[in-house]
Structure formats: C-alpha cells, structure tokens
Write a protein that holds these residues in place. Structure first.
Motif, PDB file in Angstrom:
ATOM      1  N   GLY A 365       0.803  -1.212   0.000  1.00 26.50           N
ATOM      2  CA  GLY A 365       0.000   0.000   0.000  1.00 26.50           C
ATOM      3  C   GLY A 365       0.830   1.253   0.000  1.00 26.50           C
ATOM      4  O   GLY A 365       0.307   2.352  -0.149  1.00 26.50           O
ATOM      5  N   ILE A 366       2.137   1.098   0.203  1.00 26.87           N
ATOM      6  CA  ILE A 366       3.056   2.230   0.112  1.00 26.87           C
ATOM      7  C   ILE A 366       4.069   1.873  -0.962  1.00 26.87           C
ATOM      8  O   ILE A 366       4.993   1.091  -0.743  1.00 26.87           O
ATOM      9  CB  ILE A 366       3.770   2.506   1.448  1.00 26.87           C
ATOM     10  CG1 ILE A 366       2.745   2.725   2.558  1.00 26.87           C
ATOM     11  CG2 ILE A 366       4.674   3.740   1.329  1.00 26.87           C
ATOM     12  CD1 ILE A 366       3.355   2.903   3.927  1.00 26.87           C
ATOM     13  N   ASP A 367       3.868   2.415  -2.138  1.00 24.18           N
ATOM     14  CA  ASP A 367       4.677   2.054  -3.299  1.00 24.18           C
ATOM     15  C   ASP A 367       5.980   2.856  -3.306  1.00 24.18           C
ATOM     16  O   ASP A 367       6.102   3.876  -3.965  1.00 24.18           O
ATOM     17  CB  ASP A 367       3.892   2.315  -4.580  1.00 24.18           C
ATOM     18  CG  ASP A 367       4.637   1.855  -5.825  1.00 24.18           C
ATOM     19  OD1 ASP A 367       5.524   0.987  -5.684  1.00 24.18           O
ATOM     20  OD2 ASP A 367       4.344   2.364  -6.915  1.00 24.18           O
ATOM     21  N   VAL A 368       6.938   2.386  -2.534  1.00 26.89           N
ATOM     22  CA  VAL A 368       8.209   3.093  -2.397  1.00 26.89           C
ATOM     23  C   VAL A 368       9.170   2.669  -3.501  1.00 26.89           C
ATOM     24  O   VAL A 368       9.427   1.470  -3.698  1.00 26.89           O
ATOM     25  CB  VAL A 368       8.838   2.821  -1.017  1.00 26.89           C
ATOM     26  CG1 VAL A 368      10.196   3.485  -0.905  1.00 26.89           C
ATOM     27  CG2 VAL A 368       7.914   3.311   0.086  1.00 26.89           C
ATOM     28  N   GLN A 369       9.697   3.642  -4.224  1.00 24.73           N
ATOM     29  CA  GLN A 369      10.678   3.364  -5.269  1.00 24.73           C
ATOM     30  C   GLN A 369      12.080   3.446  -4.675  1.00 24.73           C
ATOM     31  O   GLN A 369      12.421   4.420  -4.007  1.00 24.73           O
ATOM     32  CB  GLN A 369      10.540   4.385  -6.402  1.00 24.73           C
ATOM     33  CG  GLN A 369       9.170   4.375  -7.066  1.00 24.73           C
ATOM     34  CD  GLN A 369       8.839   3.033  -7.691  1.00 24.73           C
ATOM     35  OE1 GLN A 369       9.633   2.476  -8.442  1.00 24.73           O
ATOM     36  NE2 GLN A 369       7.666   2.500  -7.369  1.00 24.73           N
ATOM     37  N   THR A 370      12.871   2.438  -4.910  1.00 22.97           N
ATOM     38  CA  THR A 370      14.220   2.424  -4.363  1.00 22.97           C
ATOM     39  C   THR A 370      15.202   3.037  -5.351  1.00 22.97           C
ATOM     40  O   THR A 370      14.896   3.217  -6.537  1.00 22.97           O
ATOM     41  CB  THR A 370      14.651   0.984  -4.030  1.00 22.97           C
ATOM     42  OG1 THR A 370      15.883   1.031  -3.297  1.00 22.97           O
ATOM     43  CG2 THR A 370      14.861   0.163  -5.298  1.00 22.97           C
ATOM     44  N   VAL A 371      16.379   3.380  -4.851  1.00 22.77           N
ATOM     45  CA  VAL A 371      17.413   3.912  -5.726  1.00 22.77           C
ATOM     46  C   VAL A 371      17.938   2.775  -6.605  1.00 22.77           C
ATOM     47  O   VAL A 371      17.944   1.609  -6.191  1.00 22.77           O
ATOM     48  CB  VAL A 371      18.568   4.532  -4.905  1.00 22.77           C
ATOM     49  CG1 VAL A 371      18.096   5.763  -4.154  1.00 22.77           C
ATOM     50  CG2 VAL A 371      19.160   3.527  -3.922  1.00 22.77           C
ATOM     51  N   PRO A 372      18.379   3.072  -7.826  1.00 24.13           N
ATOM     52  CA  PRO A 372      18.789   2.014  -8.763  1.00 24.13           C
ATOM     53  C   PRO A 372      19.844   1.068  -8.211  1.00 24.13           C
ATOM     54  O   PRO A 372      19.798  -0.145  -8.494  1.00 24.13           O
ATOM     55  CB  PRO A 372      19.327   2.809  -9.959  1.00 24.13           C
ATOM     56  CG  PRO A 372      18.567   4.099  -9.921  1.00 24.13           C
ATOM     57  CD  PRO A 372      18.396   4.411  -8.458  1.00 24.13           C
ATOM     58  N   VAL A 373      20.781   1.581  -7.433  1.00 25.31           N
ATOM     59  CA  VAL A 373      21.870   0.730  -6.950  1.00 25.31           C
ATOM     60  C   VAL A 373      21.357  -0.387  -6.044  1.00 25.31           C
ATOM     61  O   VAL A 373      22.009  -1.429  -5.890  1.00 25.31           O
ATOM     62  CB  VAL A 373      22.945   1.573  -6.229  1.00 25.31           C
ATOM     63  CG1 VAL A 373      22.447   2.055  -4.868  1.00 25.31           C
ATOM     64  CG2 VAL A 373      24.234   0.785  -6.062  1.00 25.31           C
ATOM     65  N   LEU A 374      20.164  -0.215  -5.464  1.00 25.24           N
ATOM     66  CA  LEU A 374      19.628  -1.220  -4.548  1.00 25.24           C
ATOM     67  C   LEU A 374      18.531  -2.078  -5.168  1.00 25.24           C
ATOM     68  O   LEU A 374      17.976  -2.941  -4.495  1.00 25.24           O
ATOM     69  CB  LEU A 374      19.069  -0.540  -3.291  1.00 25.24           C
ATOM     70  CG  LEU A 374      20.093   0.073  -2.331  1.00 25.24           C
ATOM     71  CD1 LEU A 374      19.385   0.797  -1.195  1.00 25.24           C
ATOM     72  CD2 LEU A 374      21.020  -1.002  -1.764  1.00 25.24           C
ATOM     73  N   GLN A 375      18.216  -1.871  -6.426  1.00 28.15           N
ATOM     74  CA  GLN A 375      17.088  -2.562  -7.030  1.00 28.15           C
ATOM     75  C   GLN A 375      17.252  -4.077  -7.028  1.00 28.15           C
ATOM     76  O   GLN A 375      16.337  -4.821  -6.661  1.00 28.15           O
ATOM     77  CB  GLN A 375      16.853  -2.074  -8.459  1.00 28.15           C
ATOM     78  CG  GLN A 375      15.501  -2.488  -9.022  1.00 28.15           C
ATOM     79  CD  GLN A 375      14.337  -1.971  -8.191  1.00 28.15           C
ATOM     80  OE1 GLN A 375      14.165  -0.771  -8.039  1.00 28.15           O
ATOM     81  NE2 GLN A 375      13.540  -2.884  -7.631  1.00 28.15           N
ATOM     82  N   GLU A 376      18.421  -4.557  -7.412  1.00 24.26           N
ATOM     83  CA  GLU A 376      18.647  -6.006  -7.435  1.00 24.26           C
ATOM     84  C   GLU A 376      18.585  -6.588  -6.026  1.00 24.26           C
ATOM     85  O   GLU A 376      18.042  -7.683  -5.813  1.00 24.26           O
ATOM     86  CB  GLU A 376      20.004  -6.314  -8.080  1.00 24.26           C
ATOM     87  CG  GLU A 376      20.252  -7.802  -8.285  1.00 24.26           C
ATOM     88  CD  GLU A 376      21.539  -8.076  -9.053  1.00 24.26           C
ATOM     89  OE1 GLU A 376      21.992  -9.227  -9.015  1.00 24.26           O
ATOM     90  OE2 GLU A 376      22.079  -7.144  -9.686  1.00 24.26           O
ATOM     91  N   TYR A 377      19.141  -5.857  -5.071  1.00 20.90           N
ATOM     92  CA  TYR A 377      19.091  -6.278  -3.665  1.00 20.90           C
ATOM     93  C   TYR A 377      17.644  -6.391  -3.200  1.00 20.90           C
ATOM     94  O   TYR A 377      17.246  -7.388  -2.581  1.00 20.90           O
ATOM     95  CB  TYR A 377      19.883  -5.275  -2.829  1.00 20.90           C
ATOM     96  CG  TYR A 377      19.436  -5.115  -1.396  1.00 20.90           C
ATOM     97  CD1 TYR A 377      19.833  -6.011  -0.405  1.00 20.90           C
ATOM     98  CD2 TYR A 377      18.623  -4.046  -1.025  1.00 20.90           C
ATOM     99  CE1 TYR A 377      19.421  -5.854   0.917  1.00 20.90           C
ATOM    100  CE2 TYR A 377      18.216  -3.878   0.290  1.00 20.90           C
ATOM    101  CZ  TYR A 377      18.608  -4.782   1.244  1.00 20.90           C
ATOM    102  OH  TYR A 377      18.202  -4.621   2.543  1.00 20.90           O
ATOM    103  N   VAL A 378      16.812  -5.389  -3.489  1.00 20.74           N
ATOM    104  CA  VAL A 378      15.410  -5.401  -3.091  1.00 20.74           C
ATOM    105  C   VAL A 378      14.662  -6.552  -3.766  1.00 20.74           C
ATOM    106  O   VAL A 378      13.830  -7.229  -3.144  1.00 20.74           O
ATOM    107  CB  VAL A 378      14.731  -4.049  -3.418  1.00 20.74           C
ATOM    108  CG1 VAL A 378      13.219  -4.133  -3.217  1.00 20.74           C
ATOM    109  CG2 VAL A 378      15.311  -2.946  -2.532  1.00 20.74           C
TER     110      VAL A 378
END
Length: 439
Positions: A365-378
């Motif tokens: 319900g909280i669509d948080v966008q992460t920074v690109p460097v952490l995308q694979e980690y997320v």
C-alpha cells in the motif's frame, strides 16, 4: 536506528509534502480528521527522535504549515543513549507528546500504559491492511504505534565498483565467494571491509544481525526471541555461528584495523574515500553526502546481498519496525498529537519520507521506489527461496543488546568467540526475566 539523510534533500521533501497536502490532495485528509478546528489557542507539542541529521524536519515543517495553531518543538536525543534516556523521561512523567520508539520497547511501554491507544485513528488503516505487520503491533487487541519503516530484513553490503573492476572481482553470492573476494583484496593491499565500530550498532545491526537471524530462525521455529525467553535455547545455541563468522573475518585480517576507532560517520567517509572495498550498512547509504559527493574517478557505489546461510534450501530473515511512531498517554494535547500522528503516516507523506532517505518498508500500500543501486538487492526478497518473518512474540532487553554490542567490539580487538559466548550466556540470565512475552 541511526538513519542518516542527505541534507540537500530536505527542501525537496518539504516541497513535496506541502504540495501533496493541499485542499484537494490526499495528504490533508488525515490531518483534517484529527486536527483542532477553528480559531483555537496555540498548542505546543514536543516531538522526540534520534534523527540527528534533520530527517524528520521536512515532515514536521509541512505539518505546521497545514496546522498553524500547532507548534512542534523537535527534540533530538543521542541515538546511542536513546532507549535509556527516553525510559528515564517516561518514568519521570516527562515523556514527549509524540515520539519515535525502537520496536524492542514497544510492547513493554504499551503494556505499562505509557502509550496512547491509537486503534481507531485514520492513519492506522494501512496497518490493518497488512495482517502480518498488524498482528505484530497488536497488544491485547489494541494498536499503540505505527511502523514508519521496517528494518531491512537483511542490510546490504556496499562495495566500490572501481576497486572490484581493478582486480577483476564480481559481487559474491555466498560465504565461500565472499571470503575468496576478501582474500584477493587483502593480497593486493586493499582493506576488504570497514565498520564504524566505535558506534557498536554498525557491527550488531548489519552483517552480524543478517547472519544471526538467518541462522537462528529455522532453529527456533522462526521466533528466536520467544525461544530465548522461554528457555528453549540459550544465546550460545543461536549466536555461535554469526560470532564465529565475524571472528574469522577478524582473524584473517579482512576487517580494517581502523574499524575499532571509527565512528559511523567516519566509516562512511572512509569507504567513500576508497580506503576499504566493502561496507555493510543500511539502505540509506546511497543518500549520504560523502557517498553522493565521492570522487567518481575512484569511487562508484554498488551493493550486493550478504552471504547469509541457506537452511534446507531457504534463506531466512526477520523484519520488524525500526522507527515506531507513538503518542504518550500523558500528553496534555491528545487531539493535536493525533493530528501530527495521522499527518506523518498518511501514505503520500510517508512515501515521500521513505524515498528521501532510501528506507525500507514491508507494508503493502506504500509504493516506495528504491534507488537504482539497490534494485537487485530489493528484488532478492521476492525470490521463492527467501522467507521474511515479521516480528516476534518477545524481544531482547536493551541491557542484553548492549552486551552483544560489547561482545562484537571485544572480538574486533582480539577476544575469543568462546570467551564472549560464555559471557553472553551469563549476562542473559541476569535480564531474561525482564523479557516481555506476547502469548
């Protein structure tokens, strides 16, 4: 606990919050539902946190802009002593009106009647829509706090891509590869890892906690602290592997000797200056000034998933609240305090707050966008071989957590794992009876 935020973001965040809370925006609805109406007398609230870099200021400023009759005075308490100093104030009837609370103290203070019942507040709607999280926050069927962000189930390990490229290295995917990368770096005169271990949480809250939880959860029916509180296991049964892993890194010379003398802030700069190749830390690191301003000729930020153990084909992690927003049951201005609470946790405002600091949440319900460097980690948390456990029916006492911090610091400067495990078993027995259990 000690989340940092790039100072340059404050203006942008404040602008987003204010613009998101106009007459037609969603951001004003929660505030309107609880905020005092009409020409009321000026009210002053005390708001306390450990946010020493001004992380909460944009949200508070936006709230006061929308509620000119409510003045919020922000108090920043030293993060290293926050739990102890806050406890003293609560017990002496000097609690702030609204404050952030570490998750491990939430149930205790709710049971003791120090927190205001917020069950029916509009801001609680999104918590109720996340059953597993909601269950962790219910105390006798009532809700007394909101999880602003969750501690990342497993914090990443950052690395300097420039250094890795120079020696032909790729991010490791397991413990064996992690040790091999560390050895290659050491053989080439590069310090593999750095911690700001003068601030003990930089050890206990990063690589150690990742290894500890993944190892201990499957050994304790997925509730480590409940098993400890019930006497089903003792600390040395579940802390042995993670302590030994850290001990081996020290013995092999993979952790910078500077770590024991560096503070958290100094360790960030040390890493950004290219003095160490890897840096286990929280998801907020990409937003920090030293990282953003690092010399691109010698530094490029990357991140990978830490080498946690795999048990029966699964990787386990525990996620609980990091910053829990609560209201004192003794506040003299409950309606104004509720207005601030509801404004803070309104989804649009919360999304802006989280994204500005690259913070993690497990709530839908909280669509948080992460920074690109952490995308694979997320993305790793969505894989089928990964299981995230939410919360626990108990929690270690602050006193014992400090003993774990001390054990890690001692190992860093030469103490043996065996010595520290023995000491932790003894110290645990002194505080075990103080552990709160939710049956």
């Amino acid at each position: 606990m000690r989340k940092k935020m790039a100072g340059w973001m404050s203006l942008a965040v404040a602008t987003a919050l204010v613009s998101g809370c106009g007459a037609e925006g969603n951001g004003n609805k929660a505030a309107e539902s609880s905020a005092p109406a009409g020409e009321e007398q000026q009210v002053t609230l005390k708001y306390a946190s450990w946010m020493s870099k001004g992380e909460d200021k944009p949200t508070i400023a936006a709230f006061m802009e929308q509620n000119p009759n409510i003045k919020v005075v922000e108090e920043v308490i030293d993060g290293n002593q926050y739990s102890q100093l806050l406890q003293t104030r609560i017990l002496s009837d000097d609690a702030p009106d609204v404050f952030l609370l570490p998750f491990d103290q939430y149930t205790k203070y709710a049971n003791e009647g120090h927190l205001l019942d917020l069950t029916d507040e509009p801001g609680m709607a999104i918590l109720a829509d996340n059953p597993s999280v909601d269950e962790a926050f219910k105390v006798d069927g009532k809700r007394y706090g909101f999880m602003i962000n969750s501690g990342a189930p497993v914090n990443p390990i950052y690395y300097n891509k420039k250094i890795f490229e120079k020696y032909g290295l790729t991010p490791p995917t397991n413990a064996e590869e992690f040790l091999a990368v560390s050895e290659t770096l050491k053989q080439n005169g590069v310090e593999p890892l750095v911690f700001g271990a003068k601030d003990a949480w930089t050890l206990s809250g990063t690589l150690y906690s990742a290894m500890f939880r993944s190892y201990a959860l499957p050994k304790t029916n997925k509730d480590i602290y409940y098993a400890l509180a019930k006497g089903e296991v003792k600390p040395s049964d579940v802390i042995d592997y993670p302590l030994q892993f850290i001990g081996d890194l020290v013995a092999k010379g993979y952790i910078s000797e500077a770590s024991s003398t560096l503070t958290y802030d100094q360790s960030v700069q040390y890493f950004a200056d290219g003095k160490a190749a890897m840096f286990p830390q929280g998801t907020w690191v990409p937003t920090l000034d030293p990282i953003v301003g690092a010399d691109p000729a010698g530094f490029e930020l990357g991140a990978f998933f830490p080498p946690i153990p795999v048990v029966d084909g699964k990787k386990y992690a525990l996620s609980s609240g990091d910053r829990i927003l609560v209201i004192s049951s003794k506040t003299k201005n409950p309606e104004a305090a509720k207005a601030l609470f509801n404004f803070f946790v309104q989804p649009d405002n919360l999304k802006t707050y989280l994204e500005s600091q690259s913070l993690f949440t497990v709530m839908k319900g909280i669509d948080v966008q992460t920074v690109p460097v952490l995308q694979e980690y997320v993305n790793s948390f969505s894989s089928s071989d990964f299981e995230v456990v939410i919360g626990s029916k108990s929690a270690l006492t602050p006193a014992f957590n400090k003993e774990v911090d001390l054990a890690l610091q001692n190992i860093l400067v030469g103490s043996t794992v065996e010595t520290e495990l023995k000491r932790l078993n003894e110290e645990f027995e002194k505080t075990k009876s103080q552990m709160v259990i939710k049956e």
